[in-house]
Design an enzyme around this catalytic site. Structure first.
Site, short mmCIF file in Angstrom:
data_model
loop_
_atom_site.label_atom_id
_atom_site.label_comp_id
_atom_site.label_asym_id
_atom_site.label_seq_id
_atom_site.Cartn_x
_atom_site.Cartn_y
_atom_site.Cartn_z
N LYS A 173 27.60 21.17 -103.34
CA LYS A 173 27.29 19.77 -103.58
C LYS A 173 28.02 19.24 -104.83
O LYS A 173 28.30 18.06 -104.93
CB LYS A 173 25.78 19.57 -103.77
CG LYS A 173 24.89 20.12 -102.66
CD LYS A 173 25.14 19.44 -101.34
CE LYS A 173 24.04 19.66 -100.30
NZ LYS A 173 23.81 21.05 -99.88
C1 LIG Z 1 23.50 21.47 -98.57
C2 LIG Z 1 23.81 22.88 -98.27
C3 LIG Z 1 24.21 23.28 -96.98
C4 LIG Z 1 24.26 22.31 -95.82
O1 LIG Z 1 25.29 21.36 -95.98
P1 LIG Z 1 25.27 20.03 -95.11
O2 LIG Z 1 26.37 19.20 -95.65
O3 LIG Z 1 23.92 19.41 -95.34
O4 LIG Z 1 25.46 20.43 -93.70
C5 LIG Z 1 24.55 24.60 -96.79
N1 LIG Z 1 24.50 25.50 -97.79
C6 LIG Z 1 24.11 25.16 -99.03
C7 LIG Z 1 24.05 26.21 -100.09
C8 LIG Z 1 23.77 23.84 -99.32
O5 LIG Z 1 23.40 23.51 -100.56
#
Ligand SMILES: *Cc1c(COP(=O)(O)O)cnc(C)c1O
Length: 493
Positions: free
Chosen positions: A111
């Site tokens: 993120k």
């Molecule tokens: C948010 C997240 C995901 C999922 O990603 P999306 O964009 O919501 O599909 C997978 N792994 C981790 C560690 C995350 O923080």
């Protein structure tokens, strides 16, 4: 570049508007009016750039009303907050098998790739539009977005941020990361419910006219830092190009060769960015959508039915514990040949009946580009364990879902196209489960587990976690869903 709403193609806005508003008034998501296409010369140029330059280059194709030099400077500032020189290093694990590590940012999950940059994109967007109000950002999180957004926006001028997380749905490390957050403009609230409850609440507050009116009186407009905001998606597109260029530069592939990507998926944001990259001309073969035990997307890719009327499981990959994948709406919109009435109709069914379905013909079309698979909890731990034994590489529990689905896919199809596993979190963020999978040892305390993991893997414990233990817990509120509007208004006051 103009942007349109998935639920009303007549609604046309600029990139600045799409990003500063976050979501369209009709409830739809903003998407680019068309996809900028990159040619061979662009790829050659990208291959010669560092990560921040690549990101600025890709972003500039969409954010045409942003000043390029300022955008580039912002990318440089954002990606200098990462541990490595390279914000998104690509590891060669085996022949034709690579791991794209997206977890070297301040909060150790992918993120950060977008949320270190979003504050600039948002503020600049408001400036471009002459918006004078302050911005109140609401975030629903399954654990990682919340911390990354808090860290990105802390003490940002003219911005307040409030994060909602499911009270029982995040790991100990994730919770501690959020509840110890510093900054005068931040707030963190636990919600009694799961991630879908948090996300639905945020979406409905963002479009609640009463709320909007009240906030306006207090001098604020709303926005969102969730991946429903195009400002979250755009920076994610960049790392797919970057990974591809790294493969070319390392002579693992030749320019033009196809590459598959396998992506651990929750809200469908990360993998949608890969699909957008493909639309822009990135040579992608299949996109493998990996789920955990909450396998609603796998069922959708197999049957064409998206049905949320099912049990919700809490797993060891909590950031993927999601039933309503918001960004799937953007994919549907493409699948329906950009028919916004049809998209709106299916989304209405989703809201009212909790399900919708697509025709066999569209399902076949979908399966040309995607493969959906999922990983059970036992298999998750086994995958962490075998990957460590085989390659001495500690996968986090989310990325392990991706590797497991990749193995299923290759066994089923014998497609041996070079493949990039998109790694979304540091194993230290989920240390107790990773350690248990690797060593069989059950260590409940997250910090003790991390220390043990450090001994085993000889990969240094990232500073962000090492210092977490000494921090003061600032946020302890737990709220019912129907208390959230009042909570938001009180925070803005
Ligand atoms: C948010 C997240 C995901 C999922 O990603 P999306 O964009 O919501 O599909 C997978 N792994 C981790 C560690 C995350 O923080």
């Amino acid at each position: 570049m103009r942007f349109i709403s998935t639920r009303n193609t007549q609604k046309i806005v600029s990139a600045s508007e799409a990003i500063s508003h976050g979501i369209s008034e009709d409830g739809g998501l903003f998407v680019p009016a068309d996809f900028p296409l990159l040619g061979e010369q662009d790829f050659i140029a990208l291959c010669g750039m560092d990560y921040a330059e690549r990101a600025a280059f890709v972003l500039s194709k969409y954010l045409t009303d942003y000043d390029y030099e300022r955008l580039k400077a912002a990318c440089e500032a954002a990606y200098s907050k990462f541990e490595e020189n390279d914000a998104a290093p690509l590891m060669c694990i085996d022949e034709g098998l690579y791991v794209l590590e997206l977890f070297h940012g301040p909060t150790l999950a992918f993120k950060d790739m977008a949320l270190t940059l979003l504050p600039f994109l948002l503020r600049e967007g408001c400036n471009n539009l002459g918006i004078k109000e302050k911005v109140l950002i609401l975030v629903a999180t399954s654990g990682d977005t919340g911390k990354a957004a808090l860290e990105g926006f802390k003490d940002a001028e003219g911005i307040k941020i409030m994060v909602f997380y499911p009270s029982e749905g995040v790991s100990d490390m994730q919770k501690l990361q959020m509840c110890t957050q510093e900054g005068e403009n931040v707030s963190v609230v636990a919600v009694k419910g799961n991630f879908d409850d948090c996300q639905s609440a945020v979406k409905s507050i963002l479009n609640n006219e009463n709320c909007i009116e009240n906030l306006k009186k207090q001098g604020y407009i709303f926005s969102s830092a969730n991946s429903i905001n195009f400002g979250r998606l755009a920076p994610q597109i960049a790392y797919y190009f970057s990974a591809y260029c790294d493969l070319v530069n390392a002579e693992e592939i030749e320019l033009g060769d196809k590459v598959n990507f396998v992506v651990p998926t929750g809200n469908f944001g990360n993998i949608l960015a890969a699909y957008y990259a493909k639309k822009m001309g990135l040579p992608v073969g299949k996109l493998l959508c990996a789920s955990n035990k909450n396998n609603i997307l796998t069922d959708f890719f197999q049957t064409g039915v998206y049905d949320t009327n099912r049990e919700f499981y809490k797993t060891t990959s909590p950031s993927m514990d999601i039933l309503i994948s918001s960004n799937l709406e953007r994919l549907l919109f493409e699948l329906f040949d950009r028919d916004s009435d049809k998209t709106a109709e299916e989304m209405r069914k989703l809201k009212e009946e909790g399900k919708y379905s697509i025709s066999k013909e569209l399902l076949d079309k979908l399966n040309v580009e995607f493969y959906g698979g999922f990983c059970e909890e036992d298999e998750n731990a086994e995958t962490v364990s075998y990957f460590y034994d085989e390659y001495h590489y500690a996968l986090d529990t989310h990325t392990a879902n991706a590797v497991a689905v990749l193995n299923q896919y290759q066994a089923e199809t014998e497609d041996m196209t070079p493949v990039v596993v998109v790694s979304t979190a540091s194993p230290y963020k989920f240390a107790a489960d990773v350690l248990k999978a690797i060593s069989g040892k059950k260590v409940e305390d997250a910090f003790k587990a991390a220390a043990k993991l450090e001994e085993l893997t000889a990969v240094e414990l990232p500073e962000g976690l090492a210092t977490l233990k000494q921090k003061t817990v600032r946020f302890t509120d737990v709220k019912e869903k129907d208390e959230l509007i009042a909570t938001v208004l009180a925070f803005a006051d």
